[in-house]
Design an enzyme around this catalytic site. Structure first.
Site, PDB file in Angstrom:
ATOM      1  N   SER A  34       0.833  -1.204   0.000  1.00  0.00           N
ATOM      2  CA  SER A  34       0.000   0.000   0.000  1.00  0.00           C
ATOM      3  C   SER A  34       0.863   1.248   0.000  1.00  0.00           C
ATOM      4  CB  SER A  34      -0.895   0.001   1.241  1.00  0.00           C
ATOM      5  OG  SER A  34      -1.515   1.254   1.425  1.00  0.00           O
ATOM      6  N   TYR A  89      -2.311   0.522  10.126  1.00  0.00           N
ATOM      7  CA  TYR A  89      -2.457  -0.250   8.896  1.00  0.00           C
ATOM      8  C   TYR A  89      -1.213  -0.114   8.020  1.00  0.00           C
ATOM      9  CZ  TYR A  89      -3.758  -1.201   4.066  1.00  0.00           C
ATOM     10  OH  TYR A  89      -3.766  -1.654   2.773  1.00  0.00           O
ATOM     11  N   LYS A 143       1.895  -2.941   6.816  1.00  0.00           N
ATOM     12  CA  LYS A 143       2.413  -3.156   5.459  1.00  0.00           C
ATOM     13  C   LYS A 143       3.935  -2.946   5.424  1.00  0.00           C
ATOM     14  CE  LYS A 143      -1.425  -4.045   3.192  1.00  0.00           C
ATOM     15  NZ  LYS A 143      -1.671  -5.352   2.535  1.00  0.00           N
TER      16      LYS A 143
END
Length: 382
Positions: free
Chosen positions: A133, A157, A161
């Site tokens: 991402s 989040y 990643k």
């Protein structure tokens, strides 16, 4: 008697029934790959699996329910299939939810990647495409953002990643034969042109375009514009929106490279997948109104935790290395997303699932976008 053709590469797609995964699985099937999907359906739907096989022009994926965090499930899967490569989508993905429940995101995303990599190592599977991402960049120093930019994720989040990318780099150094491409997505939008496959998040949507559609279809509830005081031309966040079909084609290009060459041998190579042009929240709303003919009522709201002002890709590496180019513009993203929402106002939950074993259903050929309504009716009839 004709000689048998070459055996197609077998690909494992974890989380392949989700929004991104479902479009990629269709693209892989159309490209001729043999695809096995592992999904626990925690943020996806069995009906999506069924429709994938109706849109795949005769080649069908095998869908298995299971959790990528379960080592025994992975061991059984890798014993049953000899995979040539893995595409790893499975994981949690909402920024705001990760801020509220960081321990859940670390537990699921990190543990899932570790279990998968261990299974791959045990069974000698060396090629991996990872669903990363653009959130790994956080607040970037320059825009557009190249892959060489510092990684400073601004939310849990994004940090998951980043941690998985670090893990993949460590694995690459430990296993010189490994070949890994980490695709850093910017902002996927749109749906399959048939209107049969699209974004249907479980629970409260977090991305802009599903929120736009909900505001129009949800009885007039206005759209909250989160932050109007950013240092941008109109005060709202700027994002690089990419059609999910272009994103799917990027995965096929990455797999083609991994399977055909020594690309990324012994390293984990990051590659941006974005258009390279920024669109503000207000510009996105205007595009949707233009394409759909619907008026979107808005209300100003405070900034969401973890959001950054601007995030736009430098996609030069993908264009040069993978020979990949985005082909669909913002109007196409809005048009395909709106067609999906019109045909599926309640998402995949809008009708009773006729079969849970998707690979037992006969496929149908995709049709031009103008015939999507009839395609949907045919699918409902089964």
């Amino acid at each position: 008697m004709n000689a048998p053709g070459p055996i197609p590469p077998k690909i494992l797609a974890t989380g392949g029934a989700g929004y991104i995964g479902s479009h990629v699985v269709i693209a892989l099937l159309e490209r001729g790959f043999d695809v096995v999907v592992l999904d626990d359906y925690s943020n996806s739907h069995e009906e999506a699996a069924r429709r994938i096989n109706r849109l795949s022009r005769g080649r069908r994926a095998r869908f298995l329910r299971g959790d990528v965090c379960n080592a025994a499930t992975l061991e059984a899967l890798f014993r049953a299939h000899r995979f040539d490569a893995v595409v790893h989508f499975a994981g949690l993905k909402a920024v705001a939810d990760s801020v509220a429940r960081p321990e859940h995101y670390y537990g699921v995303n990190i543990a899932g990647a570790a279990c998968l990599l261990a299974a791959m190592a045990r069974h000698g599977v060396e090629r991996l495409v990872f669903s990363s991402s653009a959130t790994v960049y956080g607040l970037a120093d320059t825009v557009p953002i190249p892959e060489t930019a510092p990684l400073r994720p601004a939310n849990p989040y994004g940090r998951t990643k980043h941690m998985i990318e670090t893990m993949l780099a460590d694995v690459a150094r430990a296993r010189p034969g490994s070949r890994t491409v980490m695709l850093r997505y910017f902002n996927p939008v749109g749906a399959h042109p048939s209107g049969l496959i699209g974004e249907d998040p479980v629970g409260e949507p977090a991305n802009l375009f599903p929120l736009i559609a909900r505001s129009v279809q949800g009885g007039g509830r206005p759209l909250s514009v989160f932050g109007t005081d950013y240092d941008t031309p109109d005060g709202t966040c700027i994002r690089d929106y990419i059609h999910v079909e272009d994103l799917a084609e990027g995965h096929v290009a990455a797999l083609d490279k991994l399977l055909a060459t020594d690309l990324a041998r012994g390293e984990a190579l990051p590659v941006n997948l974005g258009v390279g042009r920024g669109v503000s929240v207000r510009e996105a709303i205007a595009a949707f109104e233009r394409v759909s003919g619907q008026q979107v009522r808005t209300v100003e709201a405070p900034r969401r935790p973890g959001d950054v002002a601007e995030c736009v890709a430098d996609p030069a590496r993908a264009m040069k290395l993978l020979n990949w180019h985005p082909r669909r513009d913002l109007d196409a993203m809005c048009r395909d997303m709106w067609r999906w929402r019109l045909l599926n106002p309640d998402g995949y939950r809008g009708r009773e699932v006729l079969a849970t074993a998707a690979d037992e259903m006969p496929p149908i050929a995709p049709v031009p976008a103008g015939e999507a309504q009839q395609t949907f009716r045919d699918a409902v009839r089964g």
